[in-house]
Scaffold this active site. Structure first.
Site, PDB file in Angstrom:
ATOM      1  N   ASP A   1      -7.783   5.616  -4.671  1.00 48.70           N
ATOM      2  CA  ASP A   1      -7.061   6.850  -4.998  1.00 48.70           C
ATOM      3  C   ASP A   1      -7.985   8.040  -4.749  1.00 48.70           C
ATOM      4  O   ASP A   1      -9.167   7.868  -4.468  1.00 48.70           O
ATOM      5  CB  ASP A   1      -6.561   6.821  -6.456  1.00 48.70           C
TER       6      ASP A   1
ATOM      7  N   CYS B   1      -8.225   0.302  18.040  1.00 47.19           N
ATOM      8  CA  CYS B   1      -9.335   1.114  18.588  1.00 47.19           C
ATOM      9  C   CYS B   1     -10.231   1.714  17.511  1.00 47.19           C
ATOM     10  O   CYS B   1     -11.244   2.325  17.819  1.00 47.19           O
ATOM     11  CB  CYS B   1      -8.785   2.227  19.492  1.00 47.19           C
TER      12      CYS B   1
ATOM     13  N   GLN C   1     -15.126   2.501  -6.061  1.00 46.87           N
ATOM     14  CA  GLN C   1     -14.406   1.375  -5.446  1.00 46.87           C
ATOM     15  C   GLN C   1     -12.924   1.722  -5.356  1.00 46.87           C
ATOM     16  O   GLN C   1     -12.146   0.941  -4.814  1.00 46.87           O
ATOM     17  CB  GLN C   1     -14.565   0.122  -6.308  1.00 46.87           C
ATOM     18  N   ASN C   2     -12.545   2.864  -5.904  1.00 46.55           N
ATOM     19  CA  ASN C   2     -11.129   3.207  -5.968  1.00 46.55           C
ATOM     20  C   ASN C   2     -10.638   3.799  -4.653  1.00 46.55           C
ATOM     21  O   ASN C   2     -11.358   4.544  -3.992  1.00 46.55           O
ATOM     22  CB  ASN C   2     -10.868   4.193  -7.106  1.00 46.55           C
TER      23      ASN C   2
ATOM     24  N   HIS D   1     -14.500   1.315  -0.732  1.00 45.99           N
ATOM     25  CA  HIS D   1     -13.382   0.439  -0.378  1.00 45.99           C
ATOM     26  C   HIS D   1     -12.281   1.184   0.372  1.00 45.99           C
ATOM     27  O   HIS D   1     -11.148   0.720   0.414  1.00 45.99           O
ATOM     28  CB  HIS D   1     -12.809  -0.238  -1.633  1.00 45.99           C
TER      29      HIS D   1
ATOM     30  N   TYR E   1       0.823  -1.220   0.000  1.00 43.66           N
ATOM     31  CA  TYR E   1       0.000   0.000   0.000  1.00 43.66           C
ATOM     32  C   TYR E   1       0.853   1.265   0.000  1.00 43.66           C
ATOM     33  O   TYR E   1       0.440   2.288  -0.550  1.00 43.66           O
ATOM     34  CB  TYR E   1      -0.996  -0.013   1.174  1.00 43.66           C
TER      35      TYR E   1
ATOM     36  N   LEU F   1     -14.218  -0.277 -21.041  1.00 41.37           N
ATOM     37  CA  LEU F   1     -13.403  -0.662 -22.183  1.00 41.37           C
ATOM     38  C   LEU F   1     -13.994  -1.867 -22.919  1.00 41.37           C
ATOM     39  O   LEU F   1     -13.893  -1.973 -24.137  1.00 41.37           O
ATOM     40  CB  LEU F   1     -11.987  -0.990 -21.684  1.00 41.37           C
ATOM     41  N   GLU F   2     -14.615  -2.754 -22.171  1.00 43.42           N
ATOM     42  CA  GLU F   2     -15.164  -3.992 -22.752  1.00 43.42           C
ATOM     43  C   GLU F   2     -16.386  -4.365 -21.925  1.00 43.42           C
ATOM     44  O   GLU F   2     -16.560  -3.850 -20.823  1.00 43.42           O
ATOM     45  CB  GLU F   2     -14.109  -5.099 -22.668  1.00 43.42           C
TER      46      GLU F   2
HETATM   47  P1  OAD Z   1     -10.832  -4.457 -12.340  1.00 38.87           P
HETATM   48  O1  OAD Z   1      -9.362  -4.460 -12.592  1.00 38.87           O
HETATM   49  O2  OAD Z   1     -11.464  -5.722 -11.909  1.00 38.87           O
HETATM   50  O3  OAD Z   1     -11.604  -3.988 -13.659  1.00 38.87           O
HETATM   51  C1  OAD Z   1     -11.212  -2.852 -14.352  1.00 38.87           C
HETATM   52  C2  OAD Z   1     -12.176  -2.651 -15.530  1.00 38.87           C
HETATM   53  O4  OAD Z   1     -11.850  -1.435 -16.167  1.00 38.87           O
HETATM   54  C3  OAD Z   1     -12.099  -3.752 -16.589  1.00 38.87           C
HETATM   55  O5  OAD Z   1     -13.417  -4.162 -16.942  1.00 38.87           O
HETATM   56  C4  OAD Z   1     -11.410  -3.065 -17.779  1.00 38.87           C
HETATM   57  O6  OAD Z   1     -11.880  -3.526 -19.031  1.00 38.87           O
HETATM   58  C5  OAD Z   1     -11.817  -1.620 -17.566  1.00 38.87           C
HETATM   59  N1  OAD Z   1     -10.856  -0.639 -18.101  1.00 38.87           N
HETATM   60  C6  OAD Z   1      -9.508  -0.737 -18.186  1.00 38.87           C
HETATM   61  N2  OAD Z   1      -8.985   0.374 -18.709  1.00 38.87           N
HETATM   62  C7  OAD Z   1     -10.030   1.204 -18.980  1.00 38.87           C
HETATM   63  C8  OAD Z   1     -10.144   2.506 -19.546  1.00 38.87           C
HETATM   64  N3  OAD Z   1      -9.077   3.206 -19.951  1.00 38.87           N
HETATM   65  N4  OAD Z   1     -11.377   3.040 -19.670  1.00 38.87           N
HETATM   66  C9  OAD Z   1     -12.481   2.344 -19.270  1.00 38.87           C
HETATM   67  N5  OAD Z   1     -12.429   1.124 -18.737  1.00 38.87           N
HETATM   68  C10 OAD Z   1     -11.217   0.554 -18.589  1.00 38.87           C
HETATM   69  O7  OAD Z   1     -11.116  -3.261 -11.300  1.00 38.87           O
HETATM   70  P2  OAD Z   1     -12.420  -2.985 -10.418  1.00 38.87           P
HETATM   71  O8  OAD Z   1     -13.640  -3.466 -11.096  1.00 38.87           O
HETATM   72  O9  OAD Z   1     -12.367  -1.588  -9.957  1.00 38.87           O
HETATM   73  O10 OAD Z   1     -11.145  -4.156  -4.267  1.00 38.87           O
HETATM   74  O11 OAD Z   1     -12.133  -3.923  -9.175  1.00 38.87           O
HETATM   75  C11 OAD Z   1     -13.035  -3.946  -8.115  1.00 38.87           C
HETATM   76  C12 OAD Z   1     -12.326  -4.217  -6.822  1.00 38.87           C
HETATM   77  O12 OAD Z   1     -11.500  -5.375  -6.957  1.00 38.87           O
HETATM   78  C13 OAD Z   1     -11.339  -3.147  -6.406  1.00 38.87           C
HETATM   79  O13 OAD Z   1     -11.953  -2.059  -5.751  1.00 38.87           O
HETATM   80  C14 OAD Z   1     -10.426  -3.892  -5.482  1.00 38.87           C
HETATM   81  C15 OAD Z   1     -10.226  -5.141  -6.306  1.00 38.87           C
HETATM   82  O14 OAD Z   1      -9.923  -6.283  -5.594  1.00 38.87           O
HETATM   83  C16 OAD Z   1     -10.489  -4.339  -3.102  1.00 38.87           C
HETATM   84  O15 OAD Z   1      -9.273  -4.290  -3.026  1.00 38.87           O
HETATM   85  C17 OAD Z   1     -11.381  -4.597  -1.939  1.00 38.87           C
HETATM   86 ZN    ZN Z   2      -5.857   3.189  18.436  1.00 34.36          ZN
END
Ligand code: OAD
Ligand code: ZN
Length: 244
Positions: free
Chosen positions: A96, A122, A93-94, A111, A58, A204-205
């Site tokens: 950042d 605590c 879910q990001n 998240h 991290y 993207l897809e």
């Molecule tokens: P993923 O990495 O699972 O999915 C990213 C998605 O973004 C994919 O469907 C890609 O096709 C799409 N993508 C990539 N580049 C892109 C672009 N330039 N424009 C548009 N789409 C694009 O990420 P998340 O779905 O965010 O959780 O993942 C969900 C959670 O899984 C995260 O929050 C994290 C991870 O484990 C925890 O850590 C709890």
């Molecule tokens: Zn503490």
């Protein structure tokens, strides 16, 4: 408690919206979960086994995220928020802070956030320094139990009540840059649709849950999101026809 105004828009974002800012996604080729085992770095059990490894992971992501700049997709959502105010809620879910860096403020981090530190003893929260270690004493209780304020697998996501209320009242639900692999976020589109919202995917897809969307557009977020925001603003800001 943040709600979305009647007839409002709920936007869910995932790693894909930050990809063009240089932050890697999780499941795409070369993504974080192809290089690290999520059991090691994104679970309470992994942290208990090897806190130094988890902090190293991290700390590196925090440094990258702080060096990253928002892209045209983040900027477009901030523009939409300026125009719609309480009729827009961004659920991300990001971990950042690029939505905020672009100027958005109605953002729920379900998240958690890389910019937060959390005491595992605590529950106290404080702003994260650039690099954290478990030994950093908690400012509230002094325990050496510092962890990143992110939600790990097996933990309950943040803001679920507010998100549920917003989904129930939304007229439009838009999913941007998420693969639809991780619950409960993966179920939001179906939930919003069942409560009467129109659902749109910008990715993207086709994502894993692509069939629950009324409409899907595929391409990079930096192009799709500004174009969609332009459309929304043209429709919503069109002046009412003058009576003749
Ligand atoms: P993923 O990495 O699972 O999915 C990213 C998605 O973004 C994919 O469907 C890609 O096709 C799409 N993508 C990539 N580049 C892109 C672009 N330039 N424009 C548009 N789409 C694009 O990420 P998340 O779905 O965010 O959780 O993942 C969900 C959670 O899984 C995260 O929050 C994290 C991870 O484990 C925890 O850590 C709890
Ligand atoms: Zn503490």
């Amino acid at each position: 408690m943040w709600r979305v105004a009647e007839g409002g828009i709920v936007v869910l974002t995932g790693a894909g919206i930050s990809a063009e800012s240089g932050l890697g996604t999780f499941r795409d080729p070369g993504g974080l979960w192809t290089r690290y085992r999520l059991e090691d770095v994104a679970t309470p059990e992994g942290f208990a086994r090897n806190p130094a490894l988890v902090h190293e992971f991290y700390n590196a992501r925090r440094a990258q995220a702080r060096a990253a700049r928002p892209n045209a997709a983040h900027a477009a959502l901030a523009r939409l928020e300026r125009a719609l105010g309480p009729a827009l809620l961004i659920v991300t879910q990001n971990v950042d802070a690029l939505h905020e860096a672009a100027g958005a403020s109605r953002v729920l981090h379900m998240h958690g956030q890389l910019d937060g530190a959390l005491c595992a003893a605590c529950g106290h929260r404080w702003p994260a320094p650039e690099a954290m270690a478990i030994e950093d004493p908690c400012p509230a209780c002094g325990s050496a139990a510092t962890r990143p304020d992110v939600v790990w697998f097996g933990e309950y996501p943040a803001h679920m009540d507010e998100i549920g209320a917003a989904l129930a009242g939304a007229e439009l639900f838009v999913s941007i840059g998420t693969s639809g692999n991780v619950w409960p976020a993966a179920g939001f589109a179906a939930e919003a649709r069942a409560r009467g919202a129109r659902t749109l995917e910008l990715n993207l897809e086709p994502s894993d849950g692509a069939n629950v969307f009324h409409e899907a557009r595929h391409g990079p977020a930096s192009q799709l999101v500004p174009a969609w925001v332009d459309e929304v603003l043209q429709t919503r800001q069109r002046p009412a026809p003058r009576p003749r």
